[in-house]
Design an enzyme around this catalytic site. Structure first.
Site, short mmCIF file in Angstrom:
data_model
loop_
_atom_site.label_atom_id
_atom_site.label_comp_id
_atom_site.label_asym_id
_atom_site.label_seq_id
_atom_site.Cartn_x
_atom_site.Cartn_y
_atom_site.Cartn_z
N PRO A 2 7.09 -13.09 41.25
CA PRO A 2 7.62 -13.95 42.32
C PRO A 2 8.88 -14.69 41.89
O PRO A 2 8.95 -15.23 40.79
CB PRO A 2 6.47 -14.91 42.61
CG PRO A 2 5.49 -14.75 41.52
CD PRO A 2 5.75 -13.47 40.82
N GLU A 3 9.89 -14.67 42.76
CA GLU A 3 11.14 -15.40 42.52
C GLU A 3 11.22 -16.55 43.51
O GLU A 3 10.30 -16.79 44.28
CB GLU A 3 12.32 -14.43 42.65
CG GLU A 3 12.21 -13.23 41.70
CD GLU A 3 13.38 -12.27 41.79
OE1 GLU A 3 14.49 -12.71 42.13
OE2 GLU A 3 13.19 -11.08 41.53
#
Ligand code: ZN
Length: 279
Positions: A2-3
Site C-alpha cells: 500500500p502507498e
C-alpha cells in the site's frame, strides 16, 4: 504494497467507523509484528475514545482521548478488515482486534507481518523514530518545485530511486512513482540532479495529480467498502503504465509502430515507462 492513496483510503474507512467512538474491547493476538507491540497495548486501548485520525506518509495515526496516538503501518501485506459480525475467534493472521461501542469490529490482518503498531504521545507524533526523518507530504504546501529541486540537487541516483526515498517525499512507492514519471514525461533512468528547475515543476504537478486521482478512486470505493471480506483500501484503479508492459500508452500507438510500455528492473524492482515520450 500500500502507498499513500491506499493508506489514505484505509484511514478514511477507519475514520467512518471509529472516530468519536469508544473502544470497548481490544485484543492483541501475538506479542509482535515487525516489531514488538507496545507493552500493555490492549489495556491502554480498552475504554479509550478515538478523537481523530491523521496520515503521515504511509503511516496512520489514530488519536485517543488519553493523549496517545496509535501508529499503524500496513507493511507489505497488511489489511484493516471492518466487520459488524461478532466472531469468537480471530481470523487467520489477525494480530490486533478492536471493537467499538457501536459494534464495529476492526481487525489488523497481516500474514507476512511486515506491518507494525506502536503508541506515541500525540503531542510528539512527529518525533517518533519512524516519522522523524520523513520528507514533505506531497499534497501539502511544504512540497514544491523548489523544495523537491533542493532535495534532488547533487543526487546521482536515478530519479526513480530518489522518489522512492521517503526522505525526499513521503508516501510514494513503486506504482505511483512510475505513474508520476510518465505524466511528467521524465525517464525513470534520468539522474536526479538533472531534475531541479522546470522538470521539478512538472514532476510536482504530476505527483499531485496522480495521487489525487487515486485518492478519489479510493474514496469512491469506500461507498461500497463492505467488500466480501470487509477489507479497506484496495481499490481498482486504471494505471497508465504500471503493469502494462508491451501495451500502447495514451501518448503513443504501441506495437508494431513502437515498443509500447517498457518494463525494466531498477534496484530489483519493476519500473514501467514509455521510452519514446519519457526523457
Ligand atoms: Zn507510450
Amino acid at each position: 504494497m500500500p502507498e499513500l492513496p491506499e493508506v489514505e483510503t484505509v484511514m478514511r474507512g477507519l475514520q467512518l467507523r471509529l472516530e468519536g467512538r469508544h473502544i470497548v474491547r481490544a485484543v492483541a493476538n501475538r506479542p509482535d509484528m515487525r516489531w514488538p507491540l507496545p507493552e500493555g497495548l490492549a489495556v491502554r486501548l480498552t475504554g479509550a475514545r478515538v478523537t481523530g485520525f491523521r496520515r503521515r506518509g504511509k503511516y496512520i495515526l489514530m488519536r485517543l482521548n488519553g493523549g496517545d496516538s496509535v501508529l499503524l503501518h500496513l507493511g507489505m501485506s497488511g489489511r484493516m478488515v471492518l466487520t459488524q459480525e461478532r466472531s469468537n475467534l480471530p481470523a487467520p493472521h489477525e494480530h490486533l482486534e478492536l471493537e467499538t461501542d457501536e459494534g464495529w469490529r476492526v481487525g489488523f490482518v497481516d500474514p507476512r507481518r511486515f506491518g507494525s503498531v506502536d503508541l506515541v504521545p500525540t503531542a510528539a507524533e512527529d518525533r517518533h523514530r519512524l516519522l522523524a526523518a520523513l520528507g514533505p507530504e506531497p499534497l501539502e504546501d511544504g512540497f514544491s518545485p523548489a523544495s523537491l529541486g533542493a532535495a534532488l540537487t547533487g543526487k546521482r541516483t536515478p530519479i526513480k530511486a530518489a522518489l522512492l526515498d521517503q526522505k525526499v517525499v513521503a508516501g510514494l512507492g513503486n506504482i505511483y512513482v512510475s505513474e508520476a514519471l510518465f505524466r511528467a514525461r521524465l525517464s525513470p533512468l534520468r539522474s536526479a540532479y538533472t531534475v531541479p528547475g522546470a522538470r521539478a515543476g512538472r514532476l510536482v504537478e504530476a505527483i499531485r495529480d496522480t495521487l489525487r486521482e487515486a485518492i478519489a478512486a479510493g474514496g469512491s470505493s469506500l461507498r461500497d467498502y463492505v467488500q466480501p471480506d470487509g477489507s479497506l483500501g484496495y481499490f481498482q484503479h486504471a494505471w497508465k503504465v504500471y503493469g502494462r508492459e508491451g501495451e500502447a500508452c495514451e501518448r503513443c500507438p504501441g506495437p508494431p509502430s513502437c515498443a509500447g510500455v517498457r518494463r525494466i528492473a531498477q534496484s530489483g524492482r519493476s519500473t514501467f515507462y514509455c521510452s519514446p515520450t519519457q526523457r
